[in-house]
Design an enzyme around this catalytic site. Structure first.
Site, short mmCIF file in Angstrom:
data_model
loop_
_atom_site.label_atom_id
_atom_site.label_comp_id
_atom_site.label_asym_id
_atom_site.label_seq_id
_atom_site.Cartn_x
_atom_site.Cartn_y
_atom_site.Cartn_z
N SER A 65 0.80 -1.22 0.00
CA SER A 65 0.00 0.00 0.00
C SER A 65 0.84 1.28 0.00
CB SER A 65 -0.94 -0.08 1.20
OG SER A 65 -1.78 1.00 1.27
N ASP A 75 -2.99 6.29 -3.10
CA ASP A 75 -1.84 5.68 -2.42
C ASP A 75 -1.26 4.58 -3.31
OD1 ASP A 75 -3.73 3.69 -2.12
OD2 ASP A 75 -3.09 3.13 -0.11
N ASP A 130 -1.40 1.43 -3.68
CA ASP A 130 -2.20 0.36 -4.31
C ASP A 130 -3.60 0.86 -4.68
OD1 ASP A 130 -3.03 0.55 -1.66
OD2 ASP A 130 -3.41 -1.60 -1.44
N ASN A 189 -8.11 8.86 6.54
CA ASN A 189 -6.97 8.68 5.64
C ASN A 189 -7.37 8.47 4.18
OD1 ASN A 189 -7.71 5.96 5.33
ND2 ASN A 189 -6.33 5.27 6.94
N THR A 227 -0.21 -2.05 12.08
CA THR A 227 0.65 -2.36 10.93
C THR A 227 2.13 -2.13 11.19
OG1 THR A 227 0.48 -0.13 10.04
CG2 THR A 227 -1.18 -1.70 9.30
N ARG A 231 0.35 5.13 18.07
CA ARG A 231 -0.03 6.37 17.39
C ARG A 231 -0.76 7.31 18.34
NH1 ARG A 231 1.64 5.27 12.46
NH2 ARG A 231 1.12 3.26 11.54
#
Ligand code: 16G
Ligand code: MG
Length: 550
Positions: free
Chosen positions: A68, A284, A286, A380, A507, A512
């Protein structure tokens, strides 16, 4: 096949040994890490896909090789279930276990276990369709995957180099072929044809919009956008930028949807391309995420993220449903995550039911399936709109009583064709946005004025163990480490319009931090201070001590 072909698996598995020092995990978006470490994983995913297909009576399973928006040296792989959806959650665990079996013998044992627990009938056929993005590590990984297919005697179809959403589309088409739920022709041409035909119907009679600049992230979206452009003809002019799919190091580098969303900046490569007022968007790596943006008359950058797309699209669909006279039968709802800008949530909640779910497409997708029409977008830029089967039936059977109703129903039906029903799809979403802008005669600026984003900031902290961080309430609150949430609350209360949350990444090995506040400086400061709390709590890597932001 009535029992596992042990010899063939063993001899091929010996050619794809598992690296001893790595623990793999099937996370939110499948396996994802440095491409050079994934050989054994791909081989094993080939076998898992075969077993998943056998478990589902030979229905076709999808395998997508991509990382991605991540940097070019990364790669990854994920499985797609027969309706074009993400792999069922219990199989994520099975996949993790199988990928970590240390030796070929241990692999056989893990496979035998899965066959028993999941009660898989090995005599069923195995069908798989697979594809990859443009990453340099792709071809070698695909060949490891093909060895997995060979070991299990899979009937495998190579869909070549294509986008993630096209692979999902193919899976759904193949599995619905010849049924009354047929989703479309199972080819890339079928996909472009379906999207462009419905787009043309939806904008017929509307003034052609000025050209749209697309930042293709130097990824596979460039190839797809080029094809789509041909099918669209002069109904929409696309200016393709960042299309260097073979230049080493170019993929997602200072461009693409993630770059724009995180840095809240124009990709440097577009500085001399984009004119004030012109619409632009970034895909992005992909092509399953989409972020729009424009420069105003003073050259100031404005971003239109997934939340703005959700607001634009949901309002448009609600209006069509109303004009069609279907308000009582078709209820529209929206699904977001904690990352949704507070201003977007307020705007939507004043108009529609809104649900907040944990990060990750599968959570949003499942929640959206509960509405008649479920609009879901992550901030996102990943998202789509789902139309339930009863809603499709309602639209097909409805007898409109005025020309205006009839037009609105036709538009709704065309939207069900334009919008990818399997997963977020940057190209399909882009056409959807363009349809709404054309219908509303909106410029980027008018769209942006639906509501004003609260200033916000994302940060990340590398920690020794992200699993020490546990959340509740759709990731909006921490339950562990104990006491940390209270300290975050304390900080947040000191900022006007303040909101912040902390969650472990699904991921990457990081935690975060998100923060928003009424003023830009305050949002930045809050993010940095919360990141500081996380850092101190976790005894994190000194190099990730928060100092400043992008
Ligand atoms: C993956 C997810 C995306 C999510 C992101 C969060 C899929 C297909 N993709 O890219 O939805 O926003 O992970 O990443 O589910 P994080 O957990 O590292 O913050
Ligand atoms: Mg993506």
């Amino acid at each position: 096949m009535t029992s596992l072909p042990i010899e063939s698996i063993k001899s091929l598995s010996d050619q794809h040994p598992k690296p001893s020092n790595i623990h793999f995990q099937y996370g939110t978006a499948g396996f994802r890490t440095l491409g050079s470490t994934l050989d054994s994983v791909l081989f094993r995913v080939g076998i898992i896909a075969a077993l998943r297909s056998k478990k589902l009576d030979g229905r076709t399973i999808g395998v997508m090789v991509t990382a991605s928006h991540n940097p070019e040296p990364d790669n990854g792989v994920k499985l797609v279930d027969p309706r074009g959806e993400m792999l069922e959650a219990t199989w994520e665990g099975h996949s993790t276990t199988i990928s970590n079996a240390p030796t070929s013998d241990a692999l056989i044992e893990a496979l035998e276990n899965l066959i028993q627990t999941a009660k898989i009938d090995l005599s069923k056929p195995a069908n798989v369709v697979y594809a990859r993005d443009t990453r340099p590590s792709g071809p070698a990984l695909v060949s490891a995957l093909e060895d997995g297919f060979k070991a299990m005697n899979v009937t495998a179809r190579d869909a070549g180099v294509t986008t993630t959403p096209i692979l999902h589309y193919l899976v759904k088409c193949i599995n619905t072929k010849g049924t009354k739920y047929s989703y479309g022709d199972d080819s890339e041409e079928g996909y472009y044809q379906k999207l462009s035909t419905s787009y043309k119907k939806l904008v017929a009679g509307k003034a052609v919009q000025p050209p749209l600049v697309i930042d293709c992230a130097n990824g596979v979206g460039a190839l797809a956008a080029k094809q789509l452009n041909e099918y669209l003809g002069d109904t929409l002019q696309l200016v393709l930028e960042n299309t260097s799919t073979t230049t080493p190091g170019a993929l997602n580098n200072a461009c693409g949807a993630d770059y724009v969303k995180v840095s809240q900046k124009l990709p440097p490569s577009l500085v001399n391309v984009l004119k004030p007022g012109q619409r632009a968007c970034s895909l992005d790596g992909d092509a399953d995420r989409l972020i729009y943006f424009y420069l105003d008359d003073r050259g100031v950058f404005h971003m239109l993220d997934g939340d703005k797309i959700a607001a634009l699209v949901a309002a448009f669909i609600v209006e069509l449903v109303k004009v069609a006279g279907l308000e009582d039968k078709i209820k529209v709802g929206v699904v977001q995550t904690a990352y949704a800008n507070g201003a977007s949530t307020k705007y939507l909640q004043d108009r529609l039911p809104v649900k907040c779910v944990p990060t990750g497409v599968k959570h949003l997708h499942h929640a959206a399936e509960r509405y008649n029409v479920g609009v879901y977008f992550e901030a996102n830029g990943h998202g789509t709109v789902l139309f339930s089967q009863p809603t499709l039936d309602t639209l097909a059977e409805y007898q409109p009583s005025t020309p205006a109703q009839s037009r609105a129903v036709d538009h709704l039906v065309s939207l069900t064709e334009l919008i990818n029903q399997t997963v977020g799809d940057a190209l399909s979403d882009m056409l959807l946005v363009e349809v709404v802008l054309a219908h509303k005669s909106y410029s980027g600026e008018e769209w942006n004025s639906l509501y004003v984003d609260l200033p916000n900031r994302l940060a990340k902290v590398s920690v020794p163990d992200r699993n020490a961080f546990k959340t509740e309430d759709a990731e909006r609150r921490l339950v562990s480490p104990p006491g940390l949430q209270a300290r975050i609350d304390d900080l947040v209360n000191r900022y006007q319009g303040g909101r912040s949350f902390v969650r472990p990444s699904g991921t990457e090995d990081v935690v975060r931090v998100y923060a928003e506040a009424s003023l830009r400086t305050q949002a930045d400061e809050l993010a940095m201070r919360v990141a500081g709390l996380v850092y101190d709590e976790a005894g994190a890597d000194p190099s990730s001590r928060p100092k400043e932001f992008l």
